[in-house]
Enzyme design. Sequence first.
Site, short mmCIF file in Angstrom:
data_model
loop_
_atom_site.label_atom_id
_atom_site.label_comp_id
_atom_site.label_asym_id
_atom_site.label_seq_id
_atom_site.Cartn_x
_atom_site.Cartn_y
_atom_site.Cartn_z
N ARG A 1 12.82 -94.01 -45.83
CA ARG A 1 14.26 -94.11 -45.64
C ARG A 1 14.74 -92.79 -45.03
O ARG A 1 14.19 -91.73 -45.31
CB ARG A 1 14.96 -94.35 -46.97
CG ARG A 1 16.46 -94.58 -46.81
CD ARG A 1 17.21 -94.60 -48.13
NE ARG A 1 18.63 -94.84 -47.89
CZ ARG A 1 19.59 -94.74 -48.81
NH1 ARG A 1 19.26 -94.40 -50.07
NH2 ARG A 1 20.85 -94.97 -48.50
N HIS A 2 15.76 -92.87 -44.23
CA HIS A 2 16.35 -91.66 -43.65
C HIS A 2 16.82 -90.71 -44.74
O HIS A 2 16.95 -91.08 -45.92
CB HIS A 2 17.52 -92.04 -42.75
CG HIS A 2 18.58 -92.84 -43.46
ND1 HIS A 2 19.45 -92.30 -44.39
CD2 HIS A 2 18.87 -94.16 -43.43
CE1 HIS A 2 20.24 -93.23 -44.87
NE2 HIS A 2 19.91 -94.39 -44.31
N ARG B 1 20.93 -91.58 -37.61
CA ARG B 1 20.37 -90.98 -38.82
C ARG B 1 18.87 -91.23 -38.96
O ARG B 1 18.15 -90.39 -39.51
CB ARG B 1 21.11 -91.47 -40.06
CG ARG B 1 21.12 -92.98 -40.26
CD ARG B 1 21.97 -93.35 -41.48
NE ARG B 1 22.06 -94.78 -41.71
CZ ARG B 1 23.00 -95.56 -41.21
NH1 ARG B 1 23.91 -95.06 -40.38
NH2 ARG B 1 23.04 -96.86 -41.50
N ARG C 1 22.97 -88.68 -45.90
CA ARG C 1 23.93 -88.94 -44.82
C ARG C 1 25.34 -89.00 -45.37
O ARG C 1 25.57 -89.02 -46.59
CB ARG C 1 23.61 -90.28 -44.14
CG ARG C 1 23.54 -91.45 -45.11
CD ARG C 1 23.87 -92.77 -44.44
NE ARG C 1 23.62 -93.91 -45.30
CZ ARG C 1 24.43 -94.33 -46.26
NH1 ARG C 1 25.55 -93.65 -46.52
NH2 ARG C 1 24.12 -95.39 -46.97
N ASP D 1 17.19 -97.98 -46.56
CA ASP D 1 16.86 -98.38 -47.93
C ASP D 1 16.52 -99.86 -48.01
O ASP D 1 15.57 -100.26 -48.69
CB ASP D 1 18.01 -98.05 -48.88
CG ASP D 1 19.36 -98.63 -48.45
OD1 ASP D 1 19.45 -99.15 -47.32
OD2 ASP D 1 20.32 -98.55 -49.24
#
Length: 601
Positions: free
Chosen positions: A32-33, A100, A36, A280
Site C-alpha cells: 500500500r502507498h 501517491r 497521505r 489498501d
Amino acid sequence: MVPAAVLFLLTISSVCGEAAARKLVYVTVLFRHGDRSPVKAYPTDPHQESSWPQGFGQLSQMGMQEQFGLGQFLRKRYKGFLNDFYDRHEIYIRSTDQDRTLMSAEANLAGLYPPTGHQVFKENLMWQPIPVHTVSQSEERLLSFPLGDCPRYEQLMNETKRTEEFINVTNTYQDIIDLVKKKTGLNEINVESVLSVYDALFCESRHNMSAPDWVTPDVMEKLRVLNDFSIQVKFGVYKQQEKSRLQGGILLGEIVKNLSKMSAPDQNQRLKMIMLSAHDTTVVALQASLNVFNGIEPPFASCQIFELYRNNDCSFSVSMFYRNDSTVEPYPLQLPGCSLDCPLDEFMRITKFSIPEDRDKECQVHSEGRDKAPFSTPTEDPMPPQGAAVSMELNQVSSIKEIFNYNQAVLKCTITGQDQNVLNQIQITWQIDGSPVTNYIQTTQSAGSRVSTMTLTRDEWMRSREVRCSAKKDGMTPVIQILTFCERDGNNPEVTVHVLQEEDIKNEVTLVCLVFNPVQQDYYITWLEEDGNKPSYYAEGINFTPVKSQQGYSVASVYTTTKDKWDKSYTFSCQTFSGSCKNPTISTASKAQNNAVECEI
C-alpha cells in the site's frame, strides 16, 4: 551427441540434487502507498483541502519516509538475492496511475537501490531514476479494487446488505452513524460511507491537526470498527469466494501465473522480483481471495510478500509474509489447507477456486437472480440463507510410485464453501464403476471445507475404471465429480532409451530413459533386466524431476548396469507408468538387438 533434452534434464537435476537447502528464485511484493492526506473532507471539517500542502489524496513526507524505509527493508531482506546495483532485468515495477502510488514506488526504490559506483550520476545525490510502469485509471484491471464494471458483484453487494451480520452491525452502531450524520453535515451516511469520515479524521490525527469536540477516543474507536467492517463488506462477509472471483482473484491469477512461469527452467530468465504499488483495497482484495485477510485495514506502507523457492528435490514451494508493522519481522501467512511452505502445485490447486476462468461471463446477472457460481444450491428463493456456493475437487492423492511401493491408492474428495452450516449438512458418497462404496472411507472437517478420503489397494485401483464422488443435501442439486482412469487414452508418453557409443563404454554401461509427453503427468519409471534364463529383475533408476519445454514435458531416468551384462545381451526395459494409467509404456534396449539410441559425448 546426447540429445539436448537429455543433457538439459541431467544438468538441471544434478544441480537440484546437490542443493543443501531451499533456494529463493522469485519474489512478488505488493504494498500500500505511504501516508497521505485525506481523499476528501466532510462539509463541516475545519481542515479543508487548503490545509494540505499538495491537496487531497497526496503522499506526505511521512509517507515518503515510510516507503523509503520499506525499500531499505527489502534491500536487507534480499541481500545476496538481488544485485547490490539496479539491474533492469531483475525487477519490474508496476503502479496504479495515482500520484501517491507512483511516488510511493519511487521512494521505495530510492531505499532499495541507492546508486553506487558507475550508477552515481551526480556526486552526493544518493538517488537514481528507475522506471515505474502504469496504465491509465480507466484501463486499470489489475491493481484497483473493487472494479465497478460487474453487475453480478453489484448484486452480491446488495445481497450482503441484507445479511444478518450486516444488519446487526448497522443496528449496533446506529447511534454513531446518527452522530456522524448530525455533526458532519452529510445528507446520507451509512456503514459504508462512514469510511470517508474516519479517513479524514485519521489522517488529520496523524498530522497533529485538531479534531472537533465531538470526536472523542470512544467515537474514533467505533468509527475504526465501522471502517474495518466496510472494507470487509467489499470482499467478504457474504459469498467471499465468489466476490474474490470477480475482484481480487484477478490479481491472484496473475501472481499464480507468474509463480508457475518462474518455476519452469529457463536459462535466459533473469527476472527476480515484481513490485506492485497500490492501495489498501488492493491488499485486502488479494488477501481475501487467499482467505488470509485479518479483517483490519492494511496500514500505510503495509506489504504482502510471495516468495517462490526451489527445494532440494527440485520441487517448488511458496511462502507468504505480511508486513504491517515496521518494528518487527513480517508475519508468515498460511494458506488454508496447506503448510506454511506450501508446495507450488498445492498452492495452485487451492487458489484456483478464487480465480475467474471468464470474469466477463461470471459478471453477468441471470434473470432468475440465482447464484451463478459453478455449483450452487438452487431454490425458489433468489437469496436463500443456504445459497452459498460449494465447490468440489476430486484427486488421486497417491503418486503412481506410491501406489506400487505401498500397495495402496488414496483418493481425496474435497468440498469447500463459505457457509459452514451448508457444509455440515452435506453427505459425501463414493462409487466405483457405478457401485456404491462404504469401506475404507474417512471424513474430516475444518473451517470452510469437508474432506472425504477413500483408500484402495493396488489391485482394487488396477481394476477400477471410474471413481465418482457425490455431495448431497436436501433441497440441493447433487454436486458430482468423476475421476476416469485412462486406458491408453491418446496421451501416451514417448519413451526412448539412450546409450553411449560402444567405444565409450568402459566398465559400466549407463542407460538413459527419456520420457516425453505434450501434457504434464505423474510418472513412475522402473527398469527391467532379462537374460532369457533367470527370473526378471526389477529396479528403479535415478529418476529426475519433470522439465517443461515449449513442446511439452520431459523426464529422465538413469540406470547403470555392468559391461558384462551388456555384452551378454541382456535386455533392459524402461517401463513408464503415467497419470492414472495401469499399463506401462515400454522401451527396450540391448546390445544384441542394437536398438538403443547411441549418444555421442
